[in-house]
Design a protein around this motif. Structure first.
Motif, PDB file in Angstrom:
ATOM      1  N   GLY A  28       1.122  -1.427  -0.454  1.00 29.97           N
ATOM      2  CA  GLY A  28       0.500  -0.245  -0.052  1.00 29.97           C
ATOM      3  C   GLY A  28       1.121   0.618  -0.164  1.00 29.97           C
ATOM      4  N   LEU A  29       0.606   1.865   1.137  1.00 25.87           N
ATOM      5  CA  LEU A  29       1.728   2.880   1.513  1.00 25.87           C
ATOM      6  C   LEU A  29       3.215   2.087   2.592  1.00 25.87           C
ATOM      7  N   PRO A  30       3.834   2.058   2.366  1.00 27.76           N
ATOM      8  CA  PRO A  30       4.637   1.207   3.067  1.00 27.76           C
ATOM      9  C   PRO A  30       5.172   2.335   4.035  1.00 27.76           C
ATOM     10  N   ILE A  31       4.977   2.102   5.648  1.00 24.11           N
ATOM     11  CA  ILE A  31       5.731   2.961   6.483  1.00 24.11           C
ATOM     12  C   ILE A  31       7.559   2.835   6.905  1.00 24.11           C
ATOM     13  N   ALA A  32       7.533   1.707   6.117  1.00 26.16           N
ATOM     14  CA  ALA A  32       9.189   1.549   6.193  1.00 26.16           C
ATOM     15  C   ALA A  32      10.430   2.481   5.357  1.00 26.16           C
ATOM     16  N   VAL A  33       9.143   2.755   3.815  1.00 25.44           N
ATOM     17  CA  VAL A  33       9.576   3.834   2.896  1.00 25.44           C
ATOM     18  C   VAL A  33       9.401   4.770   3.803  1.00 25.44           C
ATOM     19  N   LEU A  34       8.746   5.498   4.086  1.00 29.92           N
ATOM     20  CA  LEU A  34       8.217   6.865   4.983  1.00 29.92           C
ATOM     21  C   LEU A  34       9.111   7.355   6.529  1.00 29.92           C
ATOM     22  N   GLU A  35       9.805   5.238   6.560  1.00 30.19           N
ATOM     23  CA  GLU A  35      11.035   6.012   7.753  1.00 30.19           C
ATOM     24  C   GLU A  35      12.639   5.701   7.776  1.00 30.19           C
ATOM     25  N   ALA A  36      12.375   5.124   6.541  1.00 30.82           N
ATOM     26  CA  ALA A  36      13.956   5.132   5.827  1.00 30.82           C
ATOM     27  C   ALA A  36      13.841   6.443   4.041  1.00 30.82           C
ATOM     28  N   MET A  37      12.797   8.122   4.615  1.00 37.22           N
ATOM     29  CA  MET A  37      13.126   8.874   3.480  1.00 37.22           C
ATOM     30  C   MET A  37      13.694  10.226   4.818  1.00 37.22           C
ATOM     31  N   ALA A  38      12.624   9.513   6.439  1.00 36.47           N
ATOM     32  CA  ALA A  38      12.716  10.496   7.352  1.00 36.47           C
ATOM     33  C   ALA A  38      14.282  10.559   7.593  1.00 36.47           C
ATOM     34  N   GLY A  39      15.119   9.085   7.472  1.00 34.29           N
ATOM     35  CA  GLY A  39      16.352   9.102   7.685  1.00 34.29           C
ATOM     36  C   GLY A  39      17.091   9.695   6.805  1.00 34.29           C
ATOM     37  N   ALA A  40      16.628  10.239   5.651  1.00 31.15           N
ATOM     38  CA  ALA A  40      17.131  10.956   4.800  1.00 31.15           C
ATOM     39  C   ALA A  40      18.467  10.106   3.323  1.00 31.15           C
ATOM     40  N   ASN A  41      17.223   8.924   3.219  1.00 29.99           N
ATOM     41  CA  ASN A  41      17.937   7.512   2.604  1.00 29.99           C
ATOM     42  C   ASN A  41      16.991   8.024   0.924  1.00 29.99           C
ATOM     43  N   ALA A  42      18.567   7.453   0.054  1.00 34.55           N
ATOM     44  CA  ALA A  42      17.758   7.515  -1.036  1.00 34.55           C
ATOM     45  C   ALA A  42      16.755   6.428  -1.316  1.00 34.55           C
ATOM     46  N   ILE A  43      16.071   5.955  -2.172  1.00 33.77           N
ATOM     47  CA  ILE A  43      14.893   4.942  -2.151  1.00 33.77           C
ATOM     48  C   ILE A  43      15.193   3.901  -3.586  1.00 33.77           C
ATOM     49  N   VAL A  44      15.463   3.039  -3.397  1.00 34.72           N
ATOM     50  CA  VAL A  44      15.465   2.055  -4.646  1.00 34.72           C
ATOM     51  C   VAL A  44      14.149   0.934  -4.607  1.00 34.72           C
TER      52      VAL A  44
END
Length: 128
Positions: A28-44
């Motif tokens: 859906g809208l994964p919290i894990a990706v939001l948390e990684a974004m909050a940690g200033a990560n690029a996302i793949v």
């Protein structure tokens, strides 16, 4: 793989990283990706569910689910330029701050509830 970690340790780990990878087939809208974004990560990640609303070329890369070669290529490309990876991480963090900060989320939820209550009141016949 580190197994279960506390919320605090998870934030630390995400803050230490530079790229977060989520090769999922359904989300859906994964919290894990939001948390990684909050940690200033690029996302793949894969181009499924709500992920494309969070990730684009400015903060990472999306690939077709199940395409291991495309996932590897995207990860290698993101990691190949540390300055670009860092820039993508800053974009991720900024998006979280601008769209997912708790005061903004609470305000949006209250607005949604108020509209729902107004709509309900407008469509419910008065009691006799």
């Amino acid at each position: 793989y580190v197994g279960f970690v506390s919320e605090e340790r998870k934030r630390d780990l995400l803050g230490e990283g530079s790229v977060y990878v989520l090769p999922t087939r359904a989300e859906g809208l994964p919290i894990a990706v939001l948390e990684a974004m909050a940690g200033a990560n690029a996302i793949v990640s894969t181009d499924v569910g709500g992920i494309p609303s969070l990730v684009d070329e400015a903060n990472g890369a999306l690939v077709v689910p199940g395409d291991g070669r495309a996932l590897t290529d995207a990860l290698e490309e993101v990691l190949a330029d540390p300055e670009a990876t860092e820039r993508m991480g800053r974009v991720s963090r900024r998006r979280i701050e601008e769209s997912y900060a708790w005061p903004d989320v609470v305000e949006e939820l209250l607005s949604l509830y108020a509209r729902a209550l107004d709509d309900d009141a407008a469509t419910t016949p008065p009691e006799e």
